[in-house]
Enzyme design. Structure first.
Site, PDB file in Angstrom:
ATOM      1  N   ASP A  78      80.367  43.062 -10.387  1.00 38.83           N
ATOM      2  CA  ASP A  78      80.807  42.199  -9.288  1.00 38.83           C
ATOM      3  C   ASP A  78      82.183  42.580  -8.748  1.00 38.83           C
ATOM      4  O   ASP A  78      82.990  43.214  -9.440  1.00 38.83           O
ATOM      5  CB  ASP A  78      80.887  40.746  -9.770  1.00 38.83           C
ATOM      6  N   HIS A 112      78.103  39.470  -2.275  1.00 42.93           N
ATOM      7  CA  HIS A 112      78.945  38.600  -3.104  1.00 42.93           C
ATOM      8  C   HIS A 112      79.978  37.878  -2.236  1.00 42.93           C
ATOM      9  O   HIS A 112      81.060  37.543  -2.702  1.00 42.93           O
ATOM     10  CB  HIS A 112      79.634  39.443  -4.180  1.00 42.93           C
ATOM     11  N   HIS A 118      85.196  36.174  -1.608  1.00 44.15           N
ATOM     12  CA  HIS A 118      85.078  35.604  -2.949  1.00 44.15           C
ATOM     13  C   HIS A 118      85.591  34.163  -3.027  1.00 44.15           C
ATOM     14  O   HIS A 118      86.348  33.800  -3.938  1.00 44.15           O
ATOM     15  CB  HIS A 118      85.817  36.480  -3.961  1.00 44.15           C
ATOM     16  N   HIS A 169      82.368  43.574 -14.284  1.00 43.78           N
ATOM     17  CA  HIS A 169      83.136  43.677 -13.040  1.00 43.78           C
ATOM     18  C   HIS A 169      83.663  45.084 -12.843  1.00 43.78           C
ATOM     19  O   HIS A 169      84.036  45.761 -13.808  1.00 43.78           O
ATOM     20  CB  HIS A 169      84.305  42.681 -13.049  1.00 43.78           C
TER      21      HIS A 169
END
Length: 272
Positions: A92, A143, A147, A237
């Protein structure tokens, strides 16, 4: 400003217990007749043959002529089901030129494909990394742009975050994303509805490496190996901070998973 820990707590309250989320049924390349493969582009360079290590669930072929309706879910998918001991690795918050190339190098070394849930702002500045992901057969998911915590946004703001990111992905990767993941795992009804309207399925995770806490590469490896099981989706990540531990951990646990008989692969969507 929210700390990541506080946001995670807020997100957990929004989505409820993880154990209640759904399972995505996927198929191998010799899967059920009539299935329609739509996830991932055709690789622009051939991958080396490694049948016992890589059993890809993604398919190759021309894009569908007409868009398919996407089910509006009430909870995110947490795991996949398919033949054999299949697992999915996801990363991510990127792409980040400091860490993403090293992760891609490791995946390429073992002929493994993964999923990258990218933020639009990062993708816009690192389009060449999305192009590389397309070349090497990885799946790129949405995503959001910046964020944010979606549960604190209006529907209009959520749509903007998702739609802008879809456009950047399509431009740099070559196809619109078919998967999305809410930042912090904080989902709500609007996110599910808007994601479906944009043609995306919501995918969460089964195993959280907690690599964002910088627990040490050994701890990350242990979390992946302790959680390894058929259908597991692993969260790591490749951006959002110093991800050197995530890079080192991947170099250790990936060959160990493969040697243990796991097929590290990516899901594909298919339709009745």
């Amino acid at each position: 400003m929210l700390t990541r820990r506080r946001v995670l707590i807020a997100g957990a309250g929004a989505v409820g217990a993880a154990a209640t989320a759904g399972v995505l049924t996927v198929a191998t390349e010799d899967g059920p007749a009539g299935s329609v493969t739509t996830a991932g582009p055709q690789a622009r360079r051939p991958l080396n043959s490694s049948a016992y290590r890589l059993q890809p669930l993604t398919g190759y072929g021309p894009p569908q002529a007409a868009p398919r309706r996407t089910l509006v879910r009430r909870e995110p998918l947490l795991r996949v089901s398919g033949r054999g001991r299949a697992m999915v690795l996801t990363f991510d918050d990127g792409p980040d030129p400091r860490w993403t190339p090293a992760i891609l190098d490791t995946l390429a070394r073992y002929d493994v494909r993964a999923m990258f849930f990218v933020c639009g702002g990062m993708a816009a500045d690192n389009r060449e990394l999305l192009a590389r992901m397309a070349d090497e057969g990885h799946i790129v998911g949405n995503h959001t742009w910046s964020h944010p915590l979606l549960t604190r946004l209006t529907r209009r703001q959520i749509r903007s975050e998702m739609a802008r990111t879809c456009e950047v992905i399509e431009d740099a990767y070559g196809e619109r994303p078919e998967w999305f993941r809410a930042p912090y795992g904080a989902w709500n009804r609007a996110a599910f509805q808007i994601g479906a309207e944009l043609g995306m399925e919501p995918l969460a995770w089964t195993v959280d490496t907690l690599d964002w806490t910088s627990p040490g590469a050994r701890s990350i490896v242990e979390r992946v190996e302790d959680g390894a099981a058929p259908g597991v989706v692993v969260l790591s990540h490749d951006a959002g901070g110093n991800r050197s531990q995530s890079v080192r951990a991947l170099r250790r646990y990936l060959p160990e998973l493969l040697d243990s008989g796991y097929h590290v692969t990516v899901p594909r969507r298919h339709y009745a």
